[in-house]
Design an enzyme around this catalytic site. Sequence first.
Site, PDB file in Angstrom:
ATOM      1  N   ASP A 194       7.406 -50.071  55.527  1.00 21.09           N
ATOM      2  CA  ASP A 194       8.018 -50.064  56.853  1.00 21.09           C
ATOM      3  C   ASP A 194       7.233 -49.086  57.714  1.00 21.09           C
ATOM      4  O   ASP A 194       7.219 -47.882  57.443  1.00 21.09           O
ATOM      5  CB  ASP A 194       9.489 -49.654  56.759  1.00 21.09           C
ATOM      6  N   ASN A 238      -0.160 -41.785  60.612  1.00 21.87           N
ATOM      7  CA  ASN A 238      -0.412 -42.579  61.804  1.00 21.87           C
ATOM      8  C   ASN A 238      -0.955 -43.911  61.295  1.00 21.87           C
ATOM      9  O   ASN A 238      -2.154 -44.072  61.073  1.00 21.87           O
ATOM     10  CB  ASN A 238      -1.420 -41.887  62.720  1.00 21.87           C
ATOM     11  N   ASP A 279       8.066 -47.659  69.432  1.00 21.59           N
ATOM     12  CA  ASP A 279       8.086 -47.023  70.755  1.00 21.59           C
ATOM     13  C   ASP A 279       7.371 -47.947  71.745  1.00 21.59           C
ATOM     14  O   ASP A 279       6.240 -48.346  71.511  1.00 21.59           O
ATOM     15  CB  ASP A 279       7.376 -45.664  70.677  1.00 21.59           C
ATOM     16  N   ASP A 300      13.598 -54.690  70.851  1.00 16.25           N
ATOM     17  CA  ASP A 300      14.593 -55.022  71.859  1.00 16.25           C
ATOM     18  C   ASP A 300      13.957 -55.045  73.248  1.00 16.25           C
ATOM     19  O   ASP A 300      14.625 -55.332  74.230  1.00 16.25           O
ATOM     20  CB  ASP A 300      15.772 -54.040  71.816  1.00 16.25           C
TER      21      ASP A 300
END
Length: 183
Positions: free
Chosen positions: A3, A56, A81, A117
């Site tokens: 993930d 990262n 983000d 979203d």
Amino acid sequence: MVDIGSGSGRFLILLAKRFLGSKNFLGLDIREKLVERSQFWAKELTLANIHFMVANATFTFGTLVSTYPGPLTCVSILCPDPHFKKRHHKRRILQEPLVDAIINNLARGGQILVQSDVHEVAVDMRKHFDSHFDSVQHMDAHHPNLCDDDGWLLENPIGIRTEREIHAQSEGAKIYRRMYEKM
């Protein structure tokens, strides 16, 4: 399963509990405090099939998973983000080097789940993977009834929602999801 952008780790911890003893899970996040908290909870719950790392992933994913024990069968990037400002788009986690590293390291038949979203972010992630039609295929090719008319999955295929997903849906937001399979 890996993930990318695991945040607080809730999603991955619930998966690790569900598949205790049968699957391994790795959470990657760039925020050290979240990784420490996630690792603490995994240890408290005595989950031996999960680990969290500060990374990262945009630049280190290929190196990290090259030593992953066993085949890499699933990668998720869930509600990353959005970096709305155009000049900050270069900070978005899903960039071509990461897409290439995911596809190159994923086992044949392995799956990639992306969701957001934020429609603009979801479309951007979709474009990245759709452009690799010779390597990965969206699941609507085999299961068109699982998607809306625009090709977004109607339901969460894993059945465990992230904290962001829960919050966004409680506010009435739509979650845009795509799941790909490596050919």
